[in-house]
Design a protein around this motif. Structure first.
Motif, PDB file in Angstrom:
ATOM      1  N   VAL A  77       0.714  -1.291  -0.040  1.00 53.87           N
ATOM      2  CA  VAL A  77       0.088   0.004  -0.136  1.00 53.87           C
ATOM      3  C   VAL A  77       0.885   1.224  -0.118  1.00 53.87           C
ATOM      4  CG1 VAL A  77      -1.781   1.297   1.322  1.00 53.87           C
ATOM      5  CG2 VAL A  77      -1.759  -1.245   1.300  1.00 53.87           C
ATOM      6  N   LEU A  78       1.113   1.632  -1.111  1.00 50.86           N
ATOM      7  CA  LEU A  78       2.155   2.945  -1.325  1.00 50.86           C
ATOM      8  C   LEU A  78       1.444   4.256  -1.425  1.00 50.86           C
ATOM      9  CD1 LEU A  78       5.068   3.229  -2.125  1.00 50.86           C
ATOM     10  CD2 LEU A  78       4.178   3.139  -4.580  1.00 50.86           C
ATOM     11  N   ALA A  79       2.032   5.076  -0.526  1.00 49.11           N
ATOM     12  CA  ALA A  79       1.835   6.448   0.103  1.00 49.11           C
ATOM     13  C   ALA A  79       2.787   7.132  -0.245  1.00 49.11           C
ATOM     14  CB  ALA A  79       1.302   6.448   1.521  1.00 49.11           C
ATOM     15  N   THR A  80       2.394   8.354  -0.807  1.00 45.61           N
ATOM     16  CA  THR A  80       3.500   9.602  -1.115  1.00 45.61           C
ATOM     17  C   THR A  80       2.834  10.663  -1.038  1.00 45.61           C
ATOM     18  OG1 THR A  80       5.327  10.189  -2.526  1.00 45.61           O
ATOM     19  CG2 THR A  80       3.103   9.789  -3.541  1.00 45.61           C
ATOM     20  N   LYS A  81       3.456  12.013  -1.189  1.00 45.29           N
ATOM     21  CA  LYS A  81       2.759  13.351  -0.798  1.00 45.29           C
ATOM     22  C   LYS A  81       3.159  14.301  -1.777  1.00 45.29           C
ATOM     23  CE  LYS A  81       4.008  11.949   3.782  1.00 45.29           C
ATOM     24  NZ  LYS A  81       5.314  11.184   3.401  1.00 45.29           N
ATOM     25  N   PHE A  82       2.306  15.227  -2.060  1.00 46.84           N
ATOM     26  CA  PHE A  82       2.341  16.449  -2.850  1.00 46.84           C
ATOM     27  C   PHE A  82       2.290  17.624  -1.880  1.00 46.84           C
ATOM     28  CE2 PHE A  82      -2.120  15.648  -2.536  1.00 46.84           C
ATOM     29  CZ  PHE A  82      -2.514  17.096  -2.417  1.00 46.84           C
ATOM     30  N   GLY A  83       2.843  18.662  -2.606  1.00 43.05           N
ATOM     31  CA  GLY A  83       2.478  20.074  -2.050  1.00 43.05           C
ATOM     32  C   GLY A  83       3.818  20.830  -1.373  1.00 43.05           C
TER      33      GLY A  83
END
Length: 325
Positions: A77-83
């Protein structure tokens, strides 16, 4: 390893934070081979939730994970982030959660991670220049297109969470939460429980201090951000070492490692909490994953909960300005 639901997203109760493999800590970015072995060992142990962000490096952490997960993507379950990267010219460490920037960010993350979808896509920090409704709507469009499965927020306050959730259901909120850092308990946690939003605590081991292995800042190299972190300086550091020693004393009673006890305490705070302790070493990921089997009595939990708060702010002044509480 046991599994829980962050809203509708099933994840391992203990995840893996990947940031320190590439930046921030002593030795970061010096041994990708060991970092990849650590990811592979985590998967063998049943860890499914792996967390990264485009700003980590920038970009190099996602690239490394893309190599590590080749042929293994279906186990994660791959989580990444933006912003925290403004792709319109201002670059890294500039807040930008505008819909156009999110579009650019997601395409870059997908390419670096070597995947056609991101399971959990977080806004890394709240952007005061973009209404959260616009940000939530943009991620909602990505979900409709199949590029993203679920929407998350990081270090968001109660009002932002409610407003975002009204536009696009929020699956998880990521915030710093540990025996040392409990600021979300009063205002944020009740909202998450009310709205059935999962919690993903980062730095659940007090940036290493709760493991009992940090005894002096001389252990840190010149690139380690803890060198100027308020909790690791002067009298604050000495007071926090004493708190860590109390956790170690209880861990000795339990027959576990201090970090495992700190994680077990977190897991006892709710059924939809999945901490993501970070490490770049196989031995440490084995220790962290084993915390899932540590059970604390009500008396032991109360003893840990009654410890005084850690001394010093968990962020520098510049970092703190990007947080909501």
């Amino acid at each position: 390893m046991r599994y829980i639901k962050l809203r509708d997203l099933e994840v391992s109760r203990i995840g893996l934070g990947a940031m320190g493999m590439s930046q921030g800590y002593t030795g970061s970015g010096t041994d990708d081979a060991e970092s990849i072995r650590t990811v592979h060992r985590a998967l063998e142990l049943g860890v499914t939730l792996i967390d990264t962000a485009e700003i980590y490096g920038p970009y190099t952490n996602e690239e490394m994970l893309g190599r590590a997960l080749k042929g293994r993507r279906d186990k994660v379950v791959l989580a990444t982030k933006f912003g925290l990267v403004s792709h319109g010219g201002e670059g890294a460490w500039n807040l930008d959660s505008s819909p156009a920037n999110i579009r650019t960010a997601v395409e870059g993350s997908l390419k670096r991670l070597g995947t056609d979808h991101i399971d959990l896509y977080y806004q890394h920090r709240v952007d005061p220049n973009t209404p959260i409704e616009e940000t939530a709507g943009a991620v909602g469009e990505l979900i409709a297109e199949g590029k993203v499965r679920a929407f998350g927020l990081s270090e968001a306050g109660p009002d932002t969470i409610r407003r975002a959730h009204a536009v696009q259901p929020v699956t998880a909120v990521q915030s710093e939460y540990s025996l040392f850092t409990r600021g979300i308990e009063e205002r944020v946690l009740p909202v998450l429980r009310e709205l059935n939003i999962g919690l993903v605590p980062f730095s659940p081991l007090g940036r290493g201090m709760l493991t009992g292995t940090v005894r002096s800042t001389d252990q840190f190299d010149e690139n380690d951000f803890r060198r100027d972190n308020p909790r690791f300086t002067g009298e604050n550091f000495r007071r926090n070492l004493a708190l860590a020693d109390e956790v170690k004393a209880l861990a000795d009673e339990v027959g576990a490692r201090p970090g495992q006890v700190a994680l077990a305490w977190l897991l006892a705070q709710g059924d939809n909490i999945a901490p993501i302790p970070g490490t770049k070493r196989v031995a440490r990921v084995e220790e962290n994953a084993a915390a899932d089997a540590v059970t604390l009595t009500a008396e032991q939990l109360d003893k840990l909960s009654s410890l005084p708060p850690a001394a010093g702010d968990t962020h520098t002044e510049a970092q703190a300005r990007m947080l909501e509480r």
